[in-house]
Design an enzyme around this catalytic site. Structure first.
Site, PDB file in Angstrom:
ATOM      1  N   ARG A 158       4.952   4.716   6.186  1.00 47.12           N
ATOM      2  CA  ARG A 158       4.947   4.096   7.726  1.00 47.12           C
ATOM      3  C   ARG A 158       5.050   2.881   7.650  1.00 47.12           C
ATOM      4  O   ARG A 158       4.858   1.857   7.354  1.00 47.12           O
ATOM      5  CB  ARG A 158       3.273   4.509   8.345  1.00 47.12           C
ATOM      6  CG  ARG A 158       2.574   4.355   6.992  1.00 47.12           C
ATOM      7  CD  ARG A 158       0.665   4.884   7.620  1.00 47.12           C
ATOM      8  NE  ARG A 158       0.209   4.144   6.901  1.00 47.12           N
ATOM      9  CZ  ARG A 158      -1.367   4.478   6.390  1.00 47.12           C
ATOM     10  NH1 ARG A 158      -0.842   6.047   5.901  1.00 47.12           N
ATOM     11  NH2 ARG A 158      -1.597   3.692   5.864  1.00 47.12           N
TER      12      ARG A 158
ATOM     13  N   GLU B 266       3.115   0.154   7.938  1.00 46.53           N
ATOM     14  CA  GLU B 266       2.171  -0.234   7.082  1.00 46.53           C
ATOM     15  C   GLU B 266       2.985  -1.421   6.122  1.00 46.53           C
ATOM     16  O   GLU B 266       3.591  -2.713   6.170  1.00 46.53           O
ATOM     17  CB  GLU B 266       1.191   0.265   6.247  1.00 46.53           C
ATOM     18  CG  GLU B 266      -0.200   0.417   8.066  1.00 46.53           C
ATOM     19  CD  GLU B 266      -1.279   0.432   6.916  1.00 46.53           C
ATOM     20  OE1 GLU B 266      -2.029  -0.307   6.784  1.00 46.53           O
ATOM     21  OE2 GLU B 266      -1.650   1.689   7.184  1.00 46.53           O
TER      22      GLU B 266
ATOM     23  N   ASP C 216       0.593  -1.241   0.013  1.00 49.00           N
ATOM     24  CA  ASP C 216       0.219  -0.046   0.349  1.00 49.00           C
ATOM     25  C   ASP C 216       0.751   1.275  -0.332  1.00 49.00           C
ATOM     26  O   ASP C 216       1.131   2.471  -0.598  1.00 49.00           O
ATOM     27  CB  ASP C 216      -0.995   0.040   0.820  1.00 49.00           C
ATOM     28  CG  ASP C 216       0.221  -0.372   2.566  1.00 49.00           C
ATOM     29  OD1 ASP C 216       0.768  -1.298   2.554  1.00 49.00           O
ATOM     30  OD2 ASP C 216      -0.851  -0.081   3.169  1.00 49.00           O
TER      31      ASP C 216
ATOM     32  N   ASP D  13      -6.156  -2.665  -2.314  1.00 50.52           N
ATOM     33  CA  ASP D  13      -5.363  -1.606  -3.298  1.00 50.52           C
ATOM     34  C   ASP D  13      -4.294  -2.205  -4.669  1.00 50.52           C
ATOM     35  O   ASP D  13      -4.247  -1.950  -5.261  1.00 50.52           O
ATOM     36  CB  ASP D  13      -3.774  -1.225  -2.978  1.00 50.52           C
ATOM     37  CG  ASP D  13      -3.565  -0.298  -1.235  1.00 50.52           C
ATOM     38  OD1 ASP D  13      -5.459  -0.820  -0.714  1.00 50.52           O
ATOM     39  OD2 ASP D  13      -3.480   0.255  -0.953  1.00 50.52           O
TER      40      ASP D  13
ATOM     41  N   GLU E  10      -2.107   9.343  -0.105  1.00 53.95           N
ATOM     42  CA  GLU E  10      -3.013   8.247  -0.268  1.00 53.95           C
ATOM     43  C   GLU E  10      -5.317   9.011   0.310  1.00 53.95           C
ATOM     44  O   GLU E  10      -5.513   8.069  -0.373  1.00 53.95           O
ATOM     45  CB  GLU E  10      -2.226   7.949   1.164  1.00 53.95           C
ATOM     46  CG  GLU E  10      -3.941   6.503   1.680  1.00 53.95           C
ATOM     47  CD  GLU E  10      -3.645   6.307   3.691  1.00 53.95           C
ATOM     48  OE1 GLU E  10      -2.532   7.082   4.355  1.00 53.95           O
ATOM     49  OE2 GLU E  10      -3.848   4.887   4.077  1.00 53.95           O
TER      50      GLU E  10
HETATM   51  C1  BGC Z   1      -3.730   1.279   3.686  1.00 56.76           C
HETATM   52  C2  BGC Z   1      -4.765   1.183   2.623  1.00 56.76           C
HETATM   53  C3  BGC Z   1      -5.904   0.298   2.518  1.00 56.76           C
HETATM   54  C4  BGC Z   1      -6.985   0.611   3.724  1.00 56.76           C
HETATM   55  C5  BGC Z   1      -7.691  -0.381   3.603  1.00 56.76           C
HETATM   56  C6  BGC Z   1      -5.194   1.403   5.008  1.00 56.76           C
HETATM   57  O1  BGC Z   1      -4.179   1.549   5.681  1.00 56.76           O
HETATM   58  O2  BGC Z   1      -2.792   1.928   4.048  1.00 56.76           O
HETATM   59  O3  BGC Z   1      -4.340   1.180   1.137  1.00 56.76           O
HETATM   60  O4  BGC Z   1      -6.763  -0.777   1.936  1.00 56.76           O
HETATM   61  O5  BGC Z   1      -5.837   0.701   5.282  1.00 56.76           O
HETATM   62  O6  BGC Z   1      -8.669  -0.562   5.450  1.00 56.76           O
END
Ligand code: BGC
Length: 906
Positions: A489, A491, A485, A498, A753
């Site tokens: 950060r 994640e 994604d 995505d 985002e």
């Molecule tokens: C991500 C997104 C993702 C979404 C869905 C986010 O924290 O960065 O791209 O699809 O959460 O919950």
């Protein structure tokens, strides 16, 4: 006479030379079919270590004439370069096979053995029955095909070493390596490959991927040293993951290695990871994907990876259980340092604080060049943003520390790059630097999965090129063995929503076939027993089961592989698991309405009810599954899932369609766009729903979007299909909030985002690819490159550029599985010019629109008139037919390059 080793070197050099020649262009001898180029095996050029029983081949054809086809091919696979050179296919000689397939051709020779190099080439016949010369030689090599070919154990340690003594010349040596976490393999003082952050991120307890390296020339007769550094990667990462099912999977990284060596005279030696290796703590004090690396150069042990090093103080490596999962070959491009960047500027916002601006938001790290006293600690902190005073803004990084700390050893000029972390950043703050750094103190290292670029798109409107540049960067910086994604950060996960939203864009811009083949298997590995799927793959975050817009990545990615690459095997391999997935959906769809949902649309501006969106996905997934059944010849299942789709559609219309207002759900752009795209709308209401949608865009929001990333993927192609490319275009070039252009105008170098320009502690990554789905529309609509309805793998192409008022020219090109398809047009009053390239063995429908007020249309192709006085004029080579419908002219052409000029009076 060459010895074996030398012969092998010569062979690889020749293969290399051939590849260079091949990529530099085609050498046509006499007229007719030229040798095939771009030979691939399992989508890869000369892959090392593949573990499929029946690999698939592809090649690209070249012919001097237009409208040419392959009518037959012959593939030779040999066990040695010599045999192949003599045209002897001792492993497989396909014979002359009557077929136009130049992709997805399945190997059907002798059973392949483990750890072997195979040499192959092919020739083909054209429509007149002339044969091409044989192509140059390509190779593929098998990995370790059986689990018991791995003799070693998993071992732990920070630095690991082992010395081996080899008697005699090394004829051939292969290293098969993997880790729980990341490894760097070194032999006799040198890093073995350019791969970094290897192996790929997988659900390690289920599957671990190994890489295969040719180490023949790294080893020598006599003493050799093997050295391995290990980092935790995703395998040990504990931050944010405390559920035992999602990690940390292991408490420490571990190595599994197998080196098979053939010596002159036929002797073989096997070296493997086991308790005989020595372990020590190296200079990396800590490493974390999110937090970065802490490196103390004073703790380096010079010579540790060379023979003769005194490792008496080192302890025996610990053997551990490791992963009991499947060991599979890593059959996709590796993660690599693909580029270096010179910082654009350097500032000194506070005493002792230096901030470098790379000028581009990127993924990777920096190389630090520094000189100073031993023990000096330099801290590098990475961010996407700075405050107005020039200090770095870390607020959007979540819990990721995103910093590297280097302690100098004090021995003159030192350079440092981290090994087992990566950052998403544009700015680097440097503190603790001895003296004053200069722009030369840092070099940016751009790191991501090294997929090749296959597409290009450019247009006369600069904002479109700017958006394309943002998409390009955001897509690449979010490929780290899985589609992520974001890259900055805490994640960086395989969020499936995505992934599905951007796959079509990615497949136009980059060579994604092997990458998604791998990811689809990752998805299958992550499937729950009830058939449902997580939001992220490998499963780390998100809902269980995932929202349908995320779960749907499974059928959608399989479908795109089929469409773009003609990959039938993906459909076959995933059919049963997809069926389980559909069964799961069904079990939650009482009265044929699916109501489980979390995200719905995401980062939207107008909220659309999630239960409606989920239900549309349910319909979409079941319809796709029915089509897949049809393709695989399962007519009964195709029919029964087709009926189910029909029932879902009826239920959906009953539940969510308001026939009085002509809106779906609450009438948002996303709601109506999804229904129209999937043809859910009752015929008699279609026009009115279209009006609801376009009114909302134009009058309701002054030609702006209100969708999140789920809705916008539907909306842009839909508008083109509705004949409203003008409106899609207005949205695409919009520069006020919310729009892609707004990001560009606000200085973005990667896509955000959120539509909003935010920079606080809440969720606002400045490098997300999900809004990049518009990139596919650039190619399809503006460039005009499309698959014909019901065609796959670019066999039948439809070139239909949308010549919108404000645009003077656009060009797009895609290196498809069948070769390059390109389309380039320009428009000036009274003239439309269109250049098209169609690969050999493909054909195309070329759609050229005249200006609405044009009369007396004349169309030329090259210097021949092909349309005049209202009719088609035959005789131009390759052009087979033409028709007119209103102001639209459609030509049928075979392969070749064409140059159309449409003129008329106004
Ligand atoms: C991500 C997104 C993702 C979404 C869905 C986010 O924290 O960065 O791209 O699809 O959460 O919950």
């Amino acid at each position: 006479m060459f010895d074996g080793n030398r012969r092998l070197q010569v062979m690889w050099t020749l293969v290399g030379l051939f590849l260079i020649l091949g990529s530099a262009g085609v050498v046509y001898g006499v007229d007719g079919p030229a040798a095939a180029t771009d030979l691939r095996c399992e989508y890869l050029s000369n892959p090392m270590g593949i573990d499929v029983e029946k690999p698939r081949f592809s090649w690209v054809l070249h012919h001097t004439e237009r409208a040419e086809m392959q009518t037959a091919y012959q593939i030779l696979v040999a066990g040695s370069a010599e045999d192949l050179g003599r045209d002897a296919g001792d492993i497989w000689d396909s014979g002359k096979v009557g077929s136009s397939d130049s992709t997805q051709v399945v190997y059907a020779g002798k059973a392949l053995s483990s750890g072997k190099t195979y040499y192959w080439k092919l020739r083909y016949w054209d429509t007149a029955g002339n044969s091409s010369p044989y192509s140059g030689a390509a190779v593929f090599e098998t990995g370790l095909l059986a689990r018991d070919a791995w003799k070693g154990r998993w071992i732990e340690g920070n630095l690991l070493r082992k010395e081996i003594d080899l008697e005699g010349k090394i004829v051939r040596a292969r290293a098969y390596v993997t880790a729980l976490g990341y490894y760097e393999l070194r032999i006799n003082g040198e890093k073995v490959e350019r791969n970094v952050l290897d192996p790929a991120f997988t659900t390690y307890p289920k599957r671990v991927l190994y890489s295969t390296y040719d180490v023949t020339r790294r080893l020598r007769s006599g003493k050799n040293a093997l050295g391995v550094m290990l980092g935790g990667g995703w395998a040990t990462l504990g931050k944010r993951f405390f559920d035992p099912e999602v990690g940390p999977y292991y408490k420490a990284p571990a190595l599994l290695l197998q080196i098979n060596i053939e010596l002159e005279g036929g002797k073989t030696v096997s070296v493997e990871s086991d308790g005989s290796w020595k372990a020590a703590q190296g200079p990396i004090a800590s490493d974390s994907v999110y937090d970065g690396e802490v490196y103390d150069a004073r703790r380096e042990a010079p010579g540790w990876d060379r023979p003769g090093f005194d490792d008496a103080t080192w302890s025996a490596a610990q053997t551990v259980e490791g992963s009991k999962g499947t060991l599979s070959a890593q059959m996709m491009p590796p993660i690599r340092v693909v580029d270096s960047m010179v910082p654009r500027s350097l500032s000194n916002p506070k005493p002792g604080v230096f901030v470098f601006d790379m000028g581009q938001n990127m993924s990777g790290w920096v190389e630090l060049r520094v000189e100073g006293p031993a023990g000096t600690q330099v801290t590098l902190r990475f961010t996407e943003l700075v405050y107005p005073d020039g200090m770095i803004n870390r607020e959007n990084l979540g819990e990721a520390k995103s910093r590297d700390i280097y302690t100098l050893k004090g021995e003159g000029q030192e350079t440092y790059e981290p090994r087992f972390t990566y950052h998403g950043f544009r700015y680097v703050e440097v503190t603790g630097f001895p003296g004053t750094p200069s722009l030369d103190s840092l070099r940016g290292r751009v790191v991501h999965t090294a997929v090749g670029t296959t597409g290009s798109f450019a247009a006369s409107k600069q904002i479109l090129n700017d958006i394309q540049r943002l998409i390009h960067w955001s897509q690449l910086t979010n490929l780290f063995s899985i589609p992520t994604d974001c890259d900055q950060r805490n994640e960086r996960q395989g969020w499936m929503g995505d992934a599905q939203a951007t796959a079509e864009e990615a497949m136009m811009n980059f060579d994604m076939a092997a990458f998604y083949t791998n990811f689809i298997r990752d998805i299958r590995d992550a499937q729950f027993p009830d058939g449902s799927l997580p939001d992220t793959v490998p499963r780390k975050y998100g809902g269980v089961p995932g929202d349908l817009g995320w779960q749907t990545a499974y059928p959608l990615l399989c479908w795109y592989m089929w469409q773009q690459y003609g990959d039938r095997r993906i459909l076959e391999e995933n059919y049963d698991s997809l069926k389980k997935y559909v069964a799961f959906l069904r079990s939650h769809a009482q009265d044929n309405v699916y109501r489980l949902h979390w995200e719905g649309d995401w980062v939207e501006l107008a909220h659309t009810p999630g239960d409606y969106i989920g239900d549309v996905w349910y319909y979409y997934d079941v319809s796709l599954f029915s089509k897949m059944a049809q393709i695989l010849g399962k007519a009964d299942e195709a029919a029964s899932y087709g009926r189910l789709a029909g029932q879902i559609k009826d239920a959906l219309n009953r539940t969510f369609f308001d026939a009085h207002t002509d809106n779906y759900a609450n009438g948002t752009q996303t709601a109506n766009a999804m229904a129209l795209s999937l043809d859910l709308v009752p015929k008699e209401h279609r026009e009115a729903v279209v009006r609801s949608l376009t009114d909302d865009i134009v009058y309701g929001h002054n030609t702006h979007l209100t969708t999140g990333f789920i809705g916008v993927k539907f909306l842009m192609p839909l508008l083109t299909n509705l004949g409203r490319s003008d409106l899609a275009y207005d949205l695409a070039v919009q520069t006020t909030y919310p729009s892609w252009g707004y990001m560009v105008e606000r200085g973005a170098t990667t896509l955000w985002e959120l539509w909003q320009d935010k920079a606080g502690p809440a969720m606002n990554s400045h490098d997300h690819i999900m809004f990049g789905s518009v990139g596919a529309w650039f190619y399809n609509a503006l460039g005009g490159i499309n698959l014909s309805a019901d065609s796959v793998g670019y066999e039948h192409i439809r070139i239909a550029p949308q010549i919108v008022e404000d645009l003077h020219s656009a060009s797009a090109s895609v290196r498809t599985v069948r070769g390059t398809v390109s389309s380039s047009w320009s428009h000036s009053p009274g003239l439309v010019a269109l250049e098209v390239t169609v690969p050999v063995s493909s054909d195309a429908q070329i759609v050229i629109p005249a200006e609405s007020q044009m009369t007396d249309v004349v169309i030329r192709e090259g210097d021949r008139v092909v349309w005049e006085n209202g009719r088609y004029i035959s005789g131009d080579a390759g052009v087979k037919a033409a028709t007119q419908e209103g102001r639209i002219f459609t030509f049928q052409v075979g392969s070749g390059n064409y140059s159309f000029r449409l003129t008329g009076s106004e």
